[in-house]
Write an enzyme that holds these catalytic residues in place. Structure first.
Site, PDB file in Angstrom:
ATOM      1  N   TRP A 150       0.783  -1.086   0.119  1.00 31.22           N
ATOM      2  CA  TRP A 150       0.414   0.137  -0.168  1.00 31.22           C
ATOM      3  C   TRP A 150       0.700   0.981   0.295  1.00 31.22           C
ATOM      4  CZ3 TRP A 150       1.673   2.454   4.401  1.00 31.22           C
ATOM      5  CH2 TRP A 150       2.516   1.646   5.127  1.00 31.22           C
ATOM      6  N   GLY A 231       6.492  -5.976   0.126  1.00 34.73           N
ATOM      7  CA  GLY A 231       5.888  -6.210   0.979  1.00 34.73           C
ATOM      8  C   GLY A 231       6.877  -6.460   2.538  1.00 34.73           C
ATOM      9  N   SER A 232       6.048  -6.847   3.241  1.00 32.81           N
ATOM     10  CA  SER A 232       6.629  -7.739   4.499  1.00 32.81           C
ATOM     11  C   SER A 232       7.930  -8.465   4.085  1.00 32.81           C
ATOM     12  CB  SER A 232       5.610  -7.235   5.151  1.00 32.81           C
ATOM     13  OG  SER A 232       5.039  -8.883   4.924  1.00 32.81           O
ATOM     14  N   GLU A 253      11.142  -7.893  -2.241  1.00 34.31           N
ATOM     15  CA  GLU A 253      11.259  -6.706  -1.919  1.00 34.31           C
ATOM     16  C   GLU A 253      10.035  -6.747  -1.071  1.00 34.31           C
ATOM     17  OE1 GLU A 253      13.588  -4.714  -3.783  1.00 34.31           O
ATOM     18  OE2 GLU A 253      13.844  -5.530  -5.588  1.00 34.31           O
ATOM     19  N   LEU A 254      11.365  -6.808   0.634  1.00 26.84           N
ATOM     20  CA  LEU A 254      10.852  -7.353   1.169  1.00 26.84           C
ATOM     21  C   LEU A 254      11.003  -5.929   2.492  1.00 26.84           C
ATOM     22  CD1 LEU A 254      11.790 -10.843   1.781  1.00 26.84           C
ATOM     23  CD2 LEU A 254       9.589 -10.176   1.045  1.00 26.84           C
ATOM     24  N   CYS A 287       9.578   1.578   2.496  1.00 19.96           N
ATOM     25  CA  CYS A 287      10.779   0.214   3.136  1.00 19.96           C
ATOM     26  C   CYS A 287      12.622   0.921   3.085  1.00 19.96           C
ATOM     27  CB  CYS A 287      10.144  -0.359   2.004  1.00 19.96           C
ATOM     28  SG  CYS A 287      11.055   0.038  -0.025  1.00 19.96           S
ATOM     29  N   GLU A 389      10.861  -3.107  12.530  1.00 17.81           N
ATOM     30  CA  GLU A 389      10.965  -1.213  11.539  1.00 17.81           C
ATOM     31  C   GLU A 389       9.689  -0.669  11.839  1.00 17.81           C
ATOM     32  OE1 GLU A 389       9.408  -3.381   7.696  1.00 17.81           O
ATOM     33  OE2 GLU A 389      10.512  -1.782   6.276  1.00 17.81           O
TER      34      GLU A 389
END
Ligand code: NAD
Length: 488
Positions: A150, A231-232, A253-254, A287, A389
């Site tokens: 999001w 995302g996570s 891509e975390l 991120c 995070e």
């Protein structure tokens, strides 16, 4: 808002979903923006099927047409920039100024991918034998799936779909349930551009629905060749496990936990400027946002005092994200603001000093999801704000005494997405940039994301690169043809 597309885009046409509705809520004021009939597993399978056919059509499309379509999409995005930016702000709470930046960022991925595809070459390696030639060909990998978060509802689609399309692949996107409207608005731009250029309108699909149901159906389809997920880390692991039995290619891509190193030899004003950029963009919900501020002891107080002045000024710009003046809007949802609160409470309970902020901001007539920009000093690596995070507008600062200590502290987390180094010493800049175990380094640069760079993390921050020519490589497969040549 008028003209909001709320249907699914599957196989080149808009269709009404057949499952439970997804209600999209404006995080700034709790107003319902739209209700989207969700997609069932059956509809998701239909999208995967159409994706499979479109992959064959895309492979047959000449590069000239592919590049034309990809460039036309950059133009289409720019022509619709005002509408797209408004949608981004409405569904994500991103300040309008930043939403415009995201739209431009998204367009840049299409330009970059078209150029990369036009420059792509095969290989003719020197042969070890006089009667053999080896031709290395690049081919599109086929039907692909993207799952996006999001926080960049348009740009993350662009970062995945632009190189996929330029390489000759098709893609089904499952956007985040919080922010599906920008994805559907982009689908209408795609449909228009594909028809204009004469390219397959089914090369892109958007499926909105229950995340595990839709994701499983798309991953399980026998024609799906790749999953690209942003995302996570937690969800990335679940999806990687689902892809493993099928041996699907995965790009993950975390999450991150970016260190921001300020050395005594840095230009402090410049470091503060870059810190503001790195920490407070989208209220700390990117991120690559700096998460841990590591300050050389001798300049820590000076840096924090100057940062505090800027942070107090920023606190006066909290407000309705649709307004030009606003620089900080709401956090995405209740869970996000509760996480920020718990990180601040944990740090203070364990000895951190709250210098500014540290509470929700009251904005008349709007939701309770606004949080004051915050500075915590005297943090240590055991606190939650250092280990996890935070994904919110909180500076967690701690000190170091030497370059080697700074590097050890910076690398002592399982994540490896972005790291920052502020120094005016060119030797140190290069040494530290090389020593940081992160995929993206901001060297005196608090906003290093750009379409031409190979973006991606290490360790628990994921696998694979997106952007630039490497982004294109992620959607191509190499094949070689070994040729025997009869010598006279
Ligand atoms: P998230 O992992 O909760 O959701 C991301 C996507 O996965 C959404 O589309 C969601 O619907 C979907 N999803 C959730 N659970 C799923 C499941 N069980 N099966 C299939 N799909 C599922 O992450 P988020 O909260 O939306 O985004 C924030 C996270 O994303 C942060 O950790 C951030 O660091 C990371 N992020 C990383 C990058 C990067 O490039 N590395 C960029 C942006 C965000």
């Amino acid at each position: 808002m008028r003209d909001l597309e709320t249907r699914q885009y599957i196989g080149g046409e808009f269709v009404v979903g057949d499952a439970e509705s997804i209600v999209v809520v404006n995080p700034a004021n709790d107003a319902v923006i739209a209700s989207i009939s969700g997609a069932s597993a059956t509809l998701a399978m239909r999208a995967a099927e159409a994706n499979s056919q479109a992959a064959r059509d895309m492979k047959a499309l000449p590069l000239l047409k592919r590049a034309e379509l990809v460039r036309r999409l950059a133009l289409g995005i720019r022509m619709d920039a005002a509408r797209l930016a408004s949608i981004l702000t409405l569904e994500s709470g991103k300040p309008i100024l930043e939403s415009r930046g995201e739209v431009e960022y998204a367009a840049s991925f299409f330009e970059n991918a078209a150029a990369a595809a036009e420059m792509a070459t095969g290989e003719l390696p020197a042969s070890r034998m006089s009667d053999r030639r080896v031709l290395v060909l690049r081919e599109p990998i086929g039907a692909t799936v993207a799952i996006t978060p999001w926080n960049f509802p348009l740009a993350m689609i662009a970062r995945k779909f632009a190189p996929a399309l330029a390489a000759g692949c098709s893609q089904v996107v499952k956007p985040a349930e919080e922010t599906p409207l920008a994805a559907l608005a982009f689908a209408s731009i795609f449909e228009h551009c594909a028809h204009e250029v004469g390219a397959p309108a089914a090369a892109f699909s958007v499926v909105v629905g229950d995340p595990p149901t839709v994701a499983q159906a798309l991953i399980a389809h026998p024609s799906t060749r790749k999953l690209s997920f942003t995302g996570s880390t937690e969800v990335g692991r679940i999806l990687a496990a689902q892809c493993a039995p099928r041996l699907l290619k995965t790009a993950l891509e975390l999450g991150g936990n970016a260190p921001f190193l300020v050395f005594a030899d840095s230009d402090i004003d410049r470091a503060v400027e870059q810190a503001m950029l790195s920490k407070f963009r989208f209220m700390g919900q990117t991120c690559i946002c700096a998460n841990r501020f590591l300050l050389e002891q001798s300049v820590a107080e000076e840096f924090l005092a100057r940062l505090e002045v800027r942070v107090r000024a920023l606190a006066n710009m909290i407000g309705d994200p649709t307004l030009e003046f606003t620089r900080m809007g709401p956090l995405i949802n209740d869970a996000a603001i509760e996480k920020v609160e718990s990180h601040v409470a944990d740090a203070v309970a364990h000895g951190a000093q709250l210098r500014v902020g540290g509470r929700r901001a009251e904005v008349a007539g709007l939701s309770r999801r606004f949080y004051e920009p915050t500075i915590l000093s005297n943090c240590d690596p055991t606190m939650r704000c250092s280990r996890e995070e935070t994904f919110g507008p909180v500076v967690a600062a701690m000190t170091f005494h030497s370059e080697s200590e700074a590097i050890t502290m910076a690398n002592a987390v399982p994540y490896g997405l972005a790291g920052y180094v502020m120094t005016q010493d060119a030797d140190r800049l290069l040494r530290v940039a090389e020593a940081l175990d992160f995929g993206v380094i901001g060297a005196n640069d608090g906003a290093p994301s750009t379409a031409e760079a190979p973006f991606g993390g290490r360790k628990d921050s994921g696998l694979g690169k997106e952007g630039g020519t490497h982004g294109l490589d992620a959607y191509t497969d190499l094949k070689y043809v070994s040729l025997r040549v009869r010598n006279c």
